[in-house]
Motif scaffolding. Sequence first.
Motif, PDB file in Angstrom:
ATOM      1  N   LEU A 130      15.610  48.617  56.454  1.00 46.67           N
ATOM      2  CA  LEU A 130      16.289  49.828  56.918  1.00 46.67           C
ATOM      3  C   LEU A 130      15.735  50.285  58.267  1.00 46.67           C
ATOM      4  CD1 LEU A 130      18.269  52.203  56.429  1.00 46.67           C
ATOM      5  CD2 LEU A 130      16.347  53.395  55.344  1.00 46.67           C
ATOM      6  N   LEU A 131      14.413  50.275  58.395  1.00 52.54           N
ATOM      7  CA  LEU A 131      13.797  50.656  59.675  1.00 52.54           C
ATOM      8  C   LEU A 131      14.235  49.717  60.794  1.00 52.54           C
ATOM      9  CD1 LEU A 131      10.185  51.537  58.506  1.00 52.54           C
ATOM     10  CD2 LEU A 131      11.901  53.131  59.372  1.00 52.54           C
ATOM     11  N   GLN A 132      14.241  48.412  60.527  1.00 57.64           N
ATOM     12  CA  GLN A 132      14.666  47.435  61.526  1.00 57.64           C
ATOM     13  C   GLN A 132      16.123  47.653  61.895  1.00 57.64           C
ATOM     14  OE1 GLN A 132      12.829  45.326  63.206  1.00 57.64           O
ATOM     15  NE2 GLN A 132      14.541  44.465  64.315  1.00 57.64           N
ATOM     16  N   SER A 133      16.943  47.913  60.894  1.00 53.81           N
ATOM     17  CA  SER A 133      18.364  48.163  61.139  1.00 53.81           C
ATOM     18  C   SER A 133      18.556  49.410  61.998  1.00 53.81           C
ATOM     19  CB  SER A 133      19.095  48.315  59.805  1.00 53.81           C
ATOM     20  OG  SER A 133      20.438  48.652  60.012  1.00 53.81           O
ATOM     21  N   TYR A 134      17.808  50.455  61.700  1.00 46.78           N
ATOM     22  CA  TYR A 134      17.886  51.693  62.485  1.00 46.78           C
ATOM     23  C   TYR A 134      17.496  51.441  63.943  1.00 46.78           C
ATOM     24  CZ  TYR A 134      16.701  56.271  64.329  1.00 46.78           C
ATOM     25  OH  TYR A 134      16.613  57.384  65.133  1.00 46.78           O
ATOM     26  N   ILE A 135      16.429  50.709  64.147  1.00 48.07           N
ATOM     27  CA  ILE A 135      15.996  50.400  65.514  1.00 48.07           C
ATOM     28  C   ILE A 135      17.060  49.567  66.228  1.00 48.07           C
ATOM     29  CG2 ILE A 135      14.307  49.097  66.889  1.00 48.07           C
ATOM     30  CD1 ILE A 135      12.187  50.018  64.806  1.00 48.07           C
ATOM     31  N   MET A 136      17.604  48.562  65.539  1.00 51.30           N
ATOM     32  CA  MET A 136      18.631  47.715  66.157  1.00 51.30           C
ATOM     33  C   MET A 136      19.877  48.523  66.501  1.00 51.30           C
ATOM     34  SD  MET A 136      17.229  44.902  66.668  1.00 51.30           S
ATOM     35  CE  MET A 136      18.657  44.114  67.341  1.00 51.30           C
ATOM     36  N   LYS A 137      20.280  49.427  65.620  1.00 51.29           N
ATOM     37  CA  LYS A 137      21.448  50.261  65.900  1.00 51.29           C
ATOM     38  C   LYS A 137      21.184  51.186  67.092  1.00 51.29           C
ATOM     39  CE  LYS A 137      23.417  50.062  61.285  1.00 51.29           C
ATOM     40  NZ  LYS A 137      24.635  49.358  61.525  1.00 51.29           N
ATOM     41  N   SER A 138      19.961  51.670  67.208  1.00 52.17           N
ATOM     42  CA  SER A 138      19.597  52.496  68.368  1.00 52.17           C
ATOM     43  C   SER A 138      19.679  51.677  69.649  1.00 52.17           C
ATOM     44  CB  SER A 138      18.176  53.056  68.203  1.00 52.17           C
ATOM     45  OG  SER A 138      18.107  53.913  67.102  1.00 52.17           O
ATOM     46  N   LYS A 187       7.941  47.496  43.714  1.00 56.70           N
ATOM     47  CA  LYS A 187       7.307  48.024  44.918  1.00 56.70           C
ATOM     48  C   LYS A 187       7.582  47.107  46.103  1.00 56.70           C
ATOM     49  CE  LYS A 187       3.566  50.448  42.603  1.00 56.70           C
ATOM     50  NZ  LYS A 187       2.125  50.526  42.374  1.00 56.70           N
ATOM     51  N   ALA A 188       7.467  45.800  45.872  1.00 55.75           N
ATOM     52  CA  ALA A 188       7.727  44.839  46.949  1.00 55.75           C
ATOM     53  C   ALA A 188       9.174  44.933  47.410  1.00 55.75           C
ATOM     54  CB  ALA A 188       7.404  43.414  46.475  1.00 55.75           C
ATOM     55  N   ILE A 189      10.088  45.059  46.474  1.00 52.30           N
ATOM     56  CA  ILE A 189      11.507  45.193  46.825  1.00 52.30           C
ATOM     57  C   ILE A 189      11.725  46.465  47.636  1.00 52.30           C
ATOM     58  CG2 ILE A 189      13.822  45.611  45.872  1.00 52.30           C
ATOM     59  CD1 ILE A 189      12.979  43.731  43.520  1.00 52.30           C
ATOM     60  N   PHE A 190      11.137  47.576  47.184  1.00 51.62           N
ATOM     61  CA  PHE A 190      11.282  48.839  47.898  1.00 51.62           C
ATOM     62  C   PHE A 190      10.743  48.732  49.324  1.00 51.62           C
ATOM     63  CE2 PHE A 190       9.287  52.791  49.336  1.00 51.62           C
ATOM     64  CZ  PHE A 190      10.413  53.589  49.455  1.00 51.62           C
ATOM     65  N   ILE A 191       9.565  48.151  49.474  1.00 48.69           N
ATOM     66  CA  ILE A 191       8.958  48.035  50.808  1.00 48.69           C
ATOM     67  C   ILE A 191       9.797  47.130  51.706  1.00 48.69           C
ATOM     68  CG2 ILE A 191       6.951  47.127  52.071  1.00 48.69           C
ATOM     69  CD1 ILE A 191       5.243  48.188  49.685  1.00 48.69           C
TER      70      ILE A 191
END
Length: 169
Positions: A14-22, A4-8
């Motif tokens: 992934l969310l941070q990467s998406y924001i940075m790519k935006s 669960k910790a790994i998934f989170i």
Amino acid sequence: MEEKAIFIRESLDLLQSYIMKSLQKHSEEHGVTIPQARVIGEVFAHKKISIKHLSQNLKMTQSTVSDIVERLTSKGLLVKTPNPKDKRSVYISLSNELNEGINEDISEIANKSLLEVLNLLNPAEQEIVEKGMRLLVSAVKEKMEAEGMDNREFFDVLYFQEKQNKFLK
């Protein structure tokens, strides 16, 4: 539990990467390259910083960072100020013009990107995401307090509530 910790953690990455790519996409649309955007972001994060520290933080050579800083200075986006303690070095900071606009701009871009993703979910799913994030943020805040860590404003759940209400309506 470790899964669960790994998934989170991977989900947050992934969310941070998406924001940075935006943010990078937005920067490129405004004539700033990705390395230039990285330098601007690092200067923004530190308010003022030396070329040496920029190079270390960004894992770029000093000559590369110096070249990028020169281009951004000539565009009026960065300012070089002599270091009073060491006349051979300079501090890099954002220009007044960029400094005034960057805070709001970064938040707006990040919020718009996340809002586009949230709009892919139905209202009930959005509610589940919000409740999950509230629980996680609350637990992080509790852990930080227990360990005497700096409890910065952005971990305030009420702050998230204000922002969430503003963008979901």
